[in-house]
Design a protein around this motif. Sequence first.
Motif, PDB file in Angstrom:
ATOM      1  N   PRO A 615      11.030 -14.631 -29.611  1.00 37.62           N
ATOM      2  CA  PRO A 615       9.741 -14.654 -30.319  1.00 37.62           C
ATOM      3  C   PRO A 615       8.793 -14.911 -29.181  1.00 37.62           C
ATOM      4  CG  PRO A 615      11.013 -16.663 -30.912  1.00 37.62           C
ATOM      5  CD  PRO A 615      11.918 -15.590 -30.365  1.00 37.62           C
ATOM      6  N   THR A 616       9.197 -15.367 -27.920  1.00 39.00           N
ATOM      7  CA  THR A 616       8.287 -15.648 -26.813  1.00 39.00           C
ATOM      8  C   THR A 616       7.736 -14.515 -26.068  1.00 39.00           C
ATOM      9  OG1 THR A 616      10.059 -16.096 -25.163  1.00 39.00           O
ATOM     10  CG2 THR A 616       9.230 -17.850 -26.659  1.00 39.00           C
ATOM     11  N   VAL A 617       8.399 -13.251 -26.372  1.00 43.19           N
ATOM     12  CA  VAL A 617       8.106 -12.088 -25.595  1.00 43.19           C
ATOM     13  C   VAL A 617       7.286 -11.169 -26.464  1.00 43.19           C
ATOM     14  CG1 VAL A 617       9.245  -9.977 -24.523  1.00 43.19           C
ATOM     15  CG2 VAL A 617      10.240 -12.221 -24.524  1.00 43.19           C
ATOM     16  N   LYS A 618       6.188 -10.435 -26.074  1.00 49.07           N
ATOM     17  CA  LYS A 618       5.548  -9.661 -26.906  1.00 49.07           C
ATOM     18  C   LYS A 618       6.009  -8.183 -26.961  1.00 49.07           C
ATOM     19  CE  LYS A 618       0.843  -7.921 -27.366  1.00 49.07           C
ATOM     20  NZ  LYS A 618      -0.752  -7.805 -26.996  1.00 49.07           N
ATOM     21  N   ILE A 619       6.382  -7.841 -28.063  1.00 46.10           N
ATOM     22  CA  ILE A 619       7.146  -6.625 -28.400  1.00 46.10           C
ATOM     23  C   ILE A 619       6.001  -5.254 -28.539  1.00 46.10           C
ATOM     24  CG2 ILE A 619       8.577  -5.447 -29.995  1.00 46.10           C
ATOM     25  CD1 ILE A 619       9.604  -8.199 -30.532  1.00 46.10           C
ATOM     26  N   LYS A 620       6.340  -4.268 -28.015  1.00 54.80           N
ATOM     27  CA  LYS A 620       5.365  -3.108 -27.890  1.00 54.80           C
ATOM     28  C   LYS A 620       5.681  -2.331 -28.969  1.00 54.80           C
ATOM     29  CE  LYS A 620       5.030  -2.568 -23.003  1.00 54.80           C
ATOM     30  NZ  LYS A 620       5.177  -1.880 -21.518  1.00 54.80           N
ATOM     31  N   GLY A 621       6.856  -2.133 -29.519  1.00 56.30           N
ATOM     32  CA  GLY A 621       7.300  -1.135 -30.518  1.00 56.30           C
ATOM     33  C   GLY A 621       7.546  -1.993 -31.810  1.00 56.30           C
ATOM     34  N   CYS A 622       8.550  -1.516 -32.665  1.00 55.09           N
ATOM     35  CA  CYS A 622       8.734  -2.207 -34.063  1.00 55.09           C
ATOM     36  C   CYS A 622       9.645  -3.219 -33.483  1.00 55.09           C
ATOM     37  CB  CYS A 622       9.281  -1.239 -34.820  1.00 55.09           C
ATOM     38  SG  CYS A 622      10.141  -1.807 -36.278  1.00 55.09           S
ATOM     39  N   PRO A 623       9.233  -4.722 -34.166  1.00 51.83           N
ATOM     40  CA  PRO A 623      10.175  -5.621 -33.884  1.00 51.83           C
ATOM     41  C   PRO A 623      11.574  -5.661 -34.289  1.00 51.83           C
ATOM     42  CG  PRO A 623       8.442  -6.163 -35.587  1.00 51.83           C
ATOM     43  CD  PRO A 623       8.338  -4.804 -35.025  1.00 51.83           C
ATOM     44  N   PHE A 624      11.706  -4.713 -35.394  1.00 52.16           N
ATOM     45  CA  PHE A 624      12.955  -4.609 -35.707  1.00 52.16           C
ATOM     46  C   PHE A 624      14.165  -3.528 -34.948  1.00 52.16           C
ATOM     47  CE2 PHE A 624      15.857  -2.971 -39.508  1.00 52.16           C
ATOM     48  CZ  PHE A 624      16.789  -4.014 -39.574  1.00 52.16           C
ATOM     49  N   ALA A 625      13.375  -2.731 -34.186  1.00 52.35           N
ATOM     50  CA  ALA A 625      13.938  -1.541 -33.512  1.00 52.35           C
ATOM     51  C   ALA A 625      15.391  -1.826 -33.028  1.00 52.35           C
ATOM     52  CB  ALA A 625      13.276  -1.045 -32.388  1.00 52.35           C
ATOM     53  N   GLY A 626      15.467  -3.041 -32.286  1.00 52.56           N
ATOM     54  CA  GLY A 626      16.705  -3.490 -31.576  1.00 52.56           C
ATOM     55  C   GLY A 626      18.198  -3.595 -32.880  1.00 52.56           C
ATOM     56  N   ARG A 627      17.648  -3.736 -33.963  1.00 47.32           N
ATOM     57  CA  ARG A 627      18.834  -3.890 -34.996  1.00 47.32           C
ATOM     58  C   ARG A 627      18.886  -2.999 -36.003  1.00 47.32           C
ATOM     59  NH1 ARG A 627      17.771  -9.739 -37.429  1.00 47.32           N
ATOM     60  NH2 ARG A 627      20.184  -9.721 -38.030  1.00 47.32           N
ATOM     61  N   CYS A 628      18.060  -1.703 -35.867  1.00 48.59           N
ATOM     62  CA  CYS A 628      17.785  -0.874 -36.953  1.00 48.59           C
ATOM     63  C   CYS A 628      18.807   0.261 -37.067  1.00 48.59           C
ATOM     64  CB  CYS A 628      16.504  -0.176 -36.893  1.00 48.59           C
ATOM     65  SG  CYS A 628      15.997   0.876 -38.226  1.00 48.59           S
ATOM     66  N   TYR A 629      19.415   0.273 -38.196  1.00 47.15           N
ATOM     67  CA  TYR A 629      20.389   1.224 -38.371  1.00 47.15           C
ATOM     68  C   TYR A 629      20.035   2.697 -38.659  1.00 47.15           C
ATOM     69  CZ  TYR A 629      19.264   0.136 -43.077  1.00 47.15           C
ATOM     70  OH  TYR A 629      18.527  -0.258 -44.356  1.00 47.15           O
ATOM     71  N   ARG A 630      18.587   2.863 -38.799  1.00 45.84           N
ATOM     72  CA  ARG A 630      17.662   4.174 -39.173  1.00 45.84           C
ATOM     73  C   ARG A 630      16.592   4.261 -38.221  1.00 45.84           C
ATOM     74  NH1 ARG A 630      15.928   4.404 -45.362  1.00 45.84           N
ATOM     75  NH2 ARG A 630      16.038   6.538 -44.534  1.00 45.84           N
ATOM     76  N   LYS A 631      17.160   4.044 -36.999  1.00 43.06           N
ATOM     77  CA  LYS A 631      16.045   4.273 -35.773  1.00 43.06           C
ATOM     78  C   LYS A 631      15.799   5.648 -35.499  1.00 43.06           C
ATOM     79  CE  LYS A 631      15.580   2.414 -31.083  1.00 43.06           C
ATOM     80  NZ  LYS A 631      16.229   1.444 -30.022  1.00 43.06           N
ATOM     81  N   VAL A 632      14.590   6.008 -35.515  1.00 42.57           N
ATOM     82  CA  VAL A 632      14.073   7.301 -35.169  1.00 42.57           C
ATOM     83  C   VAL A 632      14.332   7.865 -33.925  1.00 42.57           C
ATOM     84  CG1 VAL A 632      12.023   8.902 -35.314  1.00 42.57           C
ATOM     85  CG2 VAL A 632      12.258   7.040 -37.006  1.00 42.57           C
ATOM     86  N   GLY A 633      14.129   6.930 -32.916  1.00 42.90           N
ATOM     87  CA  GLY A 633      14.044   7.349 -31.379  1.00 42.90           C
ATOM     88  C   GLY A 633      13.445   6.290 -30.743  1.00 42.90           C
ATOM     89  N   SER A 634      13.009   6.848 -29.287  1.00 39.54           N
ATOM     90  CA  SER A 634      12.242   5.771 -28.577  1.00 39.54           C
ATOM     91  C   SER A 634      10.821   5.331 -28.734  1.00 39.54           C
ATOM     92  CB  SER A 634      12.301   6.469 -27.155  1.00 39.54           C
ATOM     93  OG  SER A 634      11.578   7.754 -27.194  1.00 39.54           O
ATOM     94  N   ILE A 635      10.398   6.125 -29.792  1.00 45.35           N
ATOM     95  CA  ILE A 635       9.003   5.658 -30.215  1.00 45.35           C
ATOM     96  C   ILE A 635       9.190   4.581 -30.978  1.00 45.35           C
ATOM     97  CG2 ILE A 635       9.354   7.071 -32.633  1.00 45.35           C
ATOM     98  CD1 ILE A 635       6.344   7.666 -32.200  1.00 45.35           C
ATOM     99  N   CYS A 636      10.369   3.846 -31.538  1.00 43.86           N
ATOM    100  CA  CYS A 636      10.542   2.731 -32.345  1.00 43.86           C
ATOM    101  C   CYS A 636      10.600   1.608 -31.246  1.00 43.86           C
ATOM    102  CB  CYS A 636      11.839   2.732 -32.849  1.00 43.86           C
ATOM    103  SG  CYS A 636      11.873   3.908 -34.235  1.00 43.86           S
ATOM    104  N   ASP A 637      10.892   1.707 -30.064  1.00 47.22           N
ATOM    105  CA  ASP A 637      10.553   0.795 -28.959  1.00 47.22           C
ATOM    106  C   ASP A 637       9.288   0.689 -28.149  1.00 47.22           C
ATOM    107  OD1 ASP A 637      13.424  -0.120 -29.176  1.00 47.22           O
ATOM    108  OD2 ASP A 637      13.904   1.959 -28.344  1.00 47.22           O
ATOM    109  N   THR A 638       8.504   1.770 -28.295  1.00 46.48           N
ATOM    110  CA  THR A 638       7.345   1.934 -27.600  1.00 46.48           C
ATOM    111  C   THR A 638       5.943   1.537 -28.495  1.00 46.48           C
ATOM    112  OG1 THR A 638       7.475   4.442 -27.773  1.00 46.48           O
ATOM    113  CG2 THR A 638       8.376   3.172 -25.709  1.00 46.48           C
ATOM    114  N   GLU A 639       6.169   1.984 -29.548  1.00 44.22           N
ATOM    115  CA  GLU A 639       4.904   2.149 -30.459  1.00 44.22           C
ATOM    116  C   GLU A 639       4.881   1.500 -31.724  1.00 44.22           C
ATOM    117  OE1 GLU A 639       3.227   5.871 -31.162  1.00 44.22           O
ATOM    118  OE2 GLU A 639       3.454   6.717 -29.312  1.00 44.22           O
ATOM    119  N   PHE A 640       3.877   0.373 -32.019  1.00 43.86           N
ATOM    120  CA  PHE A 640       4.016  -0.086 -33.308  1.00 43.86           C
ATOM    121  C   PHE A 640       4.056   0.855 -34.246  1.00 43.86           C
ATOM    122  CE2 PHE A 640       2.405  -2.795 -36.706  1.00 43.86           C
ATOM    123  CZ  PHE A 640       3.503  -3.762 -36.770  1.00 43.86           C
ATOM    124  N   PRO A 641       4.893   0.390 -35.243  1.00 45.92           N
ATOM    125  CA  PRO A 641       4.809   1.479 -36.447  1.00 45.92           C
ATOM    126  C   PRO A 641       3.650   1.659 -37.207  1.00 45.92           C
ATOM    127  CG  PRO A 641       6.467  -0.390 -37.132  1.00 45.92           C
ATOM    128  CD  PRO A 641       6.164  -0.398 -35.628  1.00 45.92           C
TER     129      PRO A 641
END
Length: 657
Positions: A615-641
Amino acid sequence: MKTKILDIKNLDVNYETLAGDVVALKEVNLSVREKESLGIIGESGCGKSTLAYTIMDYLPSNGSKFGEINFKGENLLKKSQREMEKVRGNKIAMVHQNPYSSLNPSLTIGAQLDEVTVFHRGFTARQARKASLKAMEDLYMGDPEGVAKRYPHQISGGMQQRICIAMALLCRPDLLILDEPTTALDVTTEIVILDIVRELKEKYDMSMIYISHDIGIINKVSDRISVMYRGEVVETGPRSSIFQHPEHPYTRALINCMPRSGIVKEEARLNTITGYVRRRSTSETGCPFAERCEKKNAVCESEYGMKRRAKDHFSACGRAYADDIADKKLESLKIKTNGESSDKKLLEIKDLFKYYGGPFKKVRALDGISVTLNRNSVLGVVGESGCGKSTMGMTVSGLLKPTKGRILFNGSDISVSYKRRSPETLREIQLIFQNPGRSLNPSFTLEQIIGRPMKKLLGIKSRSERRKRIIEILKKVDLGEEYLNRKATQLSGGEMQRAAVARAFSTSPELLICDEPTSALDVSVQASVLNLLGQLQQESGASYIFISHDLNVINYISDYILVMYLGRICEYGTKDEVMHTPGHPYTAALLSAVPDVDPSLEKEVIRLEGSPPDPTVKIKGCPFAGRCYRKVGSICDTEFPPLRKYSEAHFAYCHRE
């Protein structure tokens, strides 16, 4: 039939106290077979933990025990302390409820695990470390070598509990006793722990005793269930038989107390059990549940005794469904609106941020929350530990000052500390905390505790007038006038929480913030507190922010549900929309992990891998992306949903359409 690994016969345990001898266990008879899991349920004070401690020979010096505890053909009660040292840990191991008190804060995780095999199995330091790492791998802990170097405070509660289980399994015991090991854990962590326990039981051919007051959890891990009340086993049988046709009125009452899918406050009150679990003296005989039983009649005492009701199903009473006494009918709760539209906004939270820490490292507890609460409605807030639920509640109440953002209450900006808020605002926003024992002053009487906000915030200087109003409030929470001069330490857990509710309502608030007010309570007490909160909302028209990690409780009490993750909103909507048509993958995972009261209901559980991000690191994309089982792709890591609207009141932040 499998051989009995544990066979307890006529076990009695008494405690010698200044007020006389107290019966903790009375004529307990139960058994555990090889490779079998026995679940034990009952309210606090029913003797569940005492039974576990007696098996382990952990009783205090004022405790005396009689009877037999036969483990693999040997009576443990006849063994000396030195002989029991060879049994404890090696052959019978125990996992306690609170991992914080089980682990030594001054030793690393690796050192504490190594100590087990060095002491019990005579391993060298190298052998011990190898066994410790393997045990952590068995419990699916990533980077076991790194975890071994950490101290208990440097890992999460779920990981701490896994370490305690690993410690218990290092000697490959024949019997594992687990005493409410998941009570303080999130539902997602809980389901992982339960799955691991069940898997390791099969892997190592262990027998198991699992103690809990939650029958939904017991259903996940048990083959058979024993129900305890006031030191006695009142019913025992296969889990499906216990649920589908409980024979003892206490078993049926316990099951009916549980909030479950489909039961909501608009349709029915929760069933409750009148009274509380009293201490038992050595002179008492007969049915221990008679004074609280709605099915009791003239022959209860003469016919009481354990009898076989069906195959492998025994109970001390068969009147759970007796039709000579009608079942009590429960009324629904219709929330009064006091003539005001429920669409009128009471609270508006706009782009709220709350950071902890200094300028170089900030914990982002709230990272841009926006939500509205209408009058006469309940907003349920759910999410894992660390998601910001309690921080949001404390910020709205004024106990914490927001870092950024606005909080509007009745149209006025209250985005400041409680010290700078008007007396009117302080009166209209009240709190109920998770632990009533810590939130009530132990040196004050209930009259002083409830009367103080009346004097400070309502300006009622007359003691007689305050006392009159206090008595009225106490009656509303089912506490009589005789409680006026009692102190918090003289109350049971349920009575303390009722006193906390009375204090909160003493100023006639418009908004009540309930921070996990039922998580530490038995299911019977939880049901009565939930009914009480619903009734008081009906009478007063107050609004609630109800924080909990129990989705069945949230579903019962709430009108709207807010799902949070890492300080942000995942999903919001009416309870029907969120519970039945979740839009966010995280919400779906939470719902799938809720244990069912009915063991016949099988559903696919979505298991989340890993832990929430730092929680001390600012997240660019979706905060749940690292654990998501329905991840769309790299957009989940780079852009807030983006915001996805499913209806006028239902939305989620997700890249999936």
